[in-house]
Design a protein around this motif. Structure first.
Motif, PDB file in Angstrom:
ATOM      1  N   THR A 146       0.779  -1.075   0.098  1.00 48.30           N
ATOM      2  CA  THR A 146       0.008  -0.039  -0.204  1.00 48.30           C
ATOM      3  C   THR A 146       0.915   1.324  -0.032  1.00 48.30           C
ATOM      4  O   THR A 146       0.251   2.338  -0.397  1.00 48.30           O
ATOM      5  N   PHE A 147       2.122   1.139   0.203  1.00 42.49           N
ATOM      6  CA  PHE A 147       3.022   2.134   0.462  1.00 42.49           C
ATOM      7  C   PHE A 147       3.190   2.978  -1.147  1.00 42.49           C
ATOM      8  O   PHE A 147       3.276   3.971  -0.912  1.00 42.49           O
ATOM      9  N   THR A 148       3.238   2.256  -1.995  1.00 44.20           N
ATOM     10  CA  THR A 148       3.725   2.859  -3.515  1.00 44.20           C
ATOM     11  C   THR A 148       2.488   3.863  -3.725  1.00 44.20           C
ATOM     12  O   THR A 148       3.010   4.776  -4.266  1.00 44.20           O
ATOM     13  N   THR A 149       1.357   3.677  -3.209  1.00 42.55           N
ATOM     14  CA  THR A 149       0.417   4.821  -3.525  1.00 42.55           C
ATOM     15  C   THR A 149      -0.024   5.774  -2.385  1.00 42.55           C
ATOM     16  O   THR A 149      -0.301   7.001  -2.460  1.00 42.55           O
ATOM     17  N   SER A 150       0.032   4.913  -1.047  1.00 45.61           N
ATOM     18  CA  SER A 150      -0.495   5.776  -0.003  1.00 45.61           C
ATOM     19  C   SER A 150       0.255   6.946   0.346  1.00 45.61           C
ATOM     20  O   SER A 150      -0.214   8.015   1.044  1.00 45.61           O
ATOM     21  N   PHE A 151       1.586   7.014   0.011  1.00 47.00           N
ATOM     22  CA  PHE A 151       2.465   8.273   0.591  1.00 47.00           C
ATOM     23  C   PHE A 151       2.274   9.463  -0.396  1.00 47.00           C
ATOM     24  O   PHE A 151       2.702  10.509  -0.317  1.00 47.00           O
ATOM     25  N   ASN A 152       1.889   9.085  -1.724  1.00 43.74           N
ATOM     26  CA  ASN A 152       1.695  10.132  -2.876  1.00 43.74           C
ATOM     27  C   ASN A 152       3.101  10.698  -2.746  1.00 43.74           C
ATOM     28  O   ASN A 152       3.743  10.334  -3.269  1.00 43.74           O
ATOM     29  N   THR A 153       3.272  11.856  -2.491  1.00 48.59           N
ATOM     30  CA  THR A 153       4.619  12.786  -2.659  1.00 48.59           C
ATOM     31  C   THR A 153       4.917  13.174  -1.238  1.00 48.59           C
ATOM     32  O   THR A 153       6.147  13.807  -1.157  1.00 48.59           O
ATOM     33  N   ASN A 154       4.699  12.425  -0.307  1.00 44.55           N
ATOM     34  CA  ASN A 154       5.325  12.741   1.161  1.00 44.55           C
ATOM     35  C   ASN A 154       6.281  11.557   1.344  1.00 44.55           C
ATOM     36  O   ASN A 154       6.214  10.543   1.819  1.00 44.55           O
TER      37      ASN A 154
END
Lengths: 317, 285
Positions: B240-248
């Protein structure tokens, strides 16, 4: 008379108890084997000859003997990614034997020497293998990021205008993915190192008297002595290369010509909106058979070279 | 085993070429294993990793990402899930396998060869080939999206390695001990529980540690049978990390550092144990 009878009775009771014990202690593992290995393997083989997809989830349907190879036909001739996946997975299996194991062995030899701080280096070298390949996949995804990763920065030293994402370029993507796992040989190195340390001191001393030292001694004395272990770890490396999944998922999701067999199976069986269970299982059959071929091939390779050099190998696992 | 250290030759006694080659190999080993991790830690301390890419040092140390990993991502929950699932399945599989390995190591019975072949073959059956049948089985047992599903899979998979580690250990235990116990009136089960199991504990522990590490890091099945975010294990959370952090990016890097920390710490504490286990006891940790 009665005494003999009594003894016989006792003996048979003991025998029964013994069989009961054996059964009791074997049963759980056998049950686990049947649940996780035997039943799935039979299902895979049988349903690879069935029409079974998202339209008939609960009732696979045998094609009939005249069309029984239907799924295989589709996989070989229509499905666009099969040959690419088979080629990639085979290359990864091959690289496991011809690249990963030599690296692991060379580093194990270096770690077997007395250098100050060798323990620390050894412990550090194993750390990446303690981290899950999923996490390593994400770390490499960041390393390859064109805007803030370090790989593109290095490339820009040689080519100032390079702004592409290397994971999207056919060719470089494959190399980048291979580089994301192949150099982390910590556990393999440790297994080899264990065997090097177990080589009797007298053998090395004899080699020293014969004038072999350093790299020559390694090549002519140590390596032949640890061939048994090298064969075992080669089989493991080839197999895990052939089954690669996590790296593909986290780095490219199969883009730029990087499909693997495992990725194809999962895509056909689970992720695709039109799941094709029968066809996924026919790919699985090929994966199982090809896996066996690889194991036999690696073993042959080693037994040929063992005969040639007449070296004594250690115990294989 | 005890004179291991005398066997390693001092590097000073080696010729120049060998010595240089050794140093190159060791330097390579260090670079390969440290570069990704050092870069990750360095990036996690930067407020904006985009502004200062690569190995540039951060302007000032920024810890916000670490704080929010604990506060907003609830990372401890996933550690708990992984701990629970890996722990329970190791317990089940190790007890189960140490029972069977004992029978195979010590007793003669019909079909022993077949049992041996079955257990040996599990090492070479590619688990990914079994994807759909296992997935289907989990669904049919109504275990989909439960921790029990993963516990079942982990308990049943990876039989071969544990089996060989434990069986090798049994093979080195003298048989007199069992005979003595038998004479004292112990039954088969009692003998195993009271005499053999305690003696074989180091071997069983080795198998348990290796299995635990495998289960802790396992991604393929975890991502297949768990959907509900609250139940995910640590590796499954990663997808889920590749999307959930977006640009953070700072948040992403900090979370990654925290996620790789437990196995690394565990290793630092038990490195002696890991090293002896993996090297077959020949290398001292």
């Amino acid at each position: 008379m009665t005494e003999v009878k009594e003894k016989k009775k006792n003996k048979s009771r003991l025998k029964r108890r013994r069989s009961g014990f054996i059964l009791l202690f074997l049963a759980p593992t056998m049950a686990a084997f049947c649940i996780f290995y035997l039943y799935p393997i039979i299902t895979v083989f049988v349903t690879s000859f069935c029409r079974w997809d998202y339209t008939n989830i609960t009732s696979p349907e045998f094609f009939g003997f005249s069309d029984m190879w239907n799924n295989y036909d589709y996989i070989f001739h229509t499905y666009p990614y099969f040959w690419e996946a088979l080629r990639n997975s085979s290359i990864w299996a091959l690289l496991g034997v011809i690249l990963q194991i030599p690296i692991a062995a060379v580093i194990a030899l270096a770690l077997s020497r007395k250098v100050r701080g060798i323990r620390i280096i050894r412990n550090i070298y194993i750390i990446p293998n303690m981290i899950s390949t999923a996490a390593m996949g994400i770390i490499f995804l960041q390393l390859y990021n064109p805007s803030y990763g370090i790989v593109n920065q290095v490339i820009r030293i040689f080519n100032k205008d390079f702004t592409d994402n290397i994971l999207l370029l056919k060719g470089p993507a494959f190399i980048a993915m291979t580089a994301a796992y192949i150099f982390f040989t910590g556990t393999t190195t440790l297994m080899i190192l264990g065997n090097i340390m177990a080589v009797p001191e007298e053998v090395r001393e004899a080699a020293m008297l014969d004038g072999a030292s350093g790299l020559r001694q390694d090549w002519y004395v140590t390596i032949p002595m640890i061939k048994g272990t090298l064969r075992t770890v080669s089989v493991l490396a080839a197999t895990s290369g052939f089954l690669l999944y996590n790296e593909v998922y986290f780095l490219t999701k199969g883009a730029a010509g990087t499909y693997s067999i495992s990725y194809v199976i999962r895509e056909l069986a689970i992720t695709s909106p039109r799941t094709q269970f029968g066809r996924a299982n026919s790919v699985a059959v090929i994966q199982i058979l090809a896996g066996m071929v690889i194991i036999v091939a690696v073993n042959l390779l080693y037994s040929v070279s063992l005969k040639k050099k007449e070296g004594r190998g250690g115990e294989a696992l | 085993m005890k004179h291991t250290n005398n066997k390693t030759k001092s590097v000073k006694s080696l010729s120049g070429g060998t010595r240089i080659f050794t140093y190159i190999c060791l330097a390579w080993a260090l670079i390969v294993s440290l570069v990704p991790i050092v870069w990750l830690v360095l990036s996690s301390l930067k407020k904006d990793p985009l502004a200062r890419p690569g190995f540039q040092l951060p302007e000032s140390i920024y810890l916000q990402g670490y704080i929010s990993t604990f506060r907003d991502l609830h990372v401890m929950r996933y550690f708990g899930n992984s701990m629970f699932i890996a722990g329970v399945s190791v317990l089940i599989s190790v007890v189960m396998i140490s029972m069977s390995a004992y029978v195979v190591a010590r007793m003669e019975f019909k079909g022993k060869k077949i049992v041996n072949i079955m257990l040996y073959s599990t090492m070479f059956i590619p688990a990914t080939a079994l994807t759909y049948p296992v997935y289907n089985l989990i669904n049919n047992l109504h275990l989909y999206d439960t921790r029990a599903a993963l516990i079942l899979i982990y308990s049943c998979s990876g039989i071969a390695v544990s089996f060989f580690v434990i069986k090798n250990y049994y093979d080195n235990i003298p048989r007199d001990l069992e005979e003595a116990a038998r004479i004292d009136g112990c039954g088969y089960v009692q003998t195993w529980v009271k005499v053999i199991f305690p003696i074989a504990r180091p071997g069983i522990m080795t198998a348990a540690v290796l299995a635990f590490l495998n289960n802790w890091n396992e991604y393929y099945w975890a991502s297949l049978v768990l959907i509900n975010r609250d139940k995910l294990t640590v590796p499954a959370l990663l997808s889920t990390f590749t999307t959930s952090f977006n640009t953070n990016y700072n948040g992403l890097f900090s979370a990654m550092v925290i996620i790789i920390l437990p196995p690394v710490l565990l290793y630092c504490i038990f490195s002696k144990f890991f090293i002896e286990a993996l090297s077959g006891g020949a290398v001292k940790g």
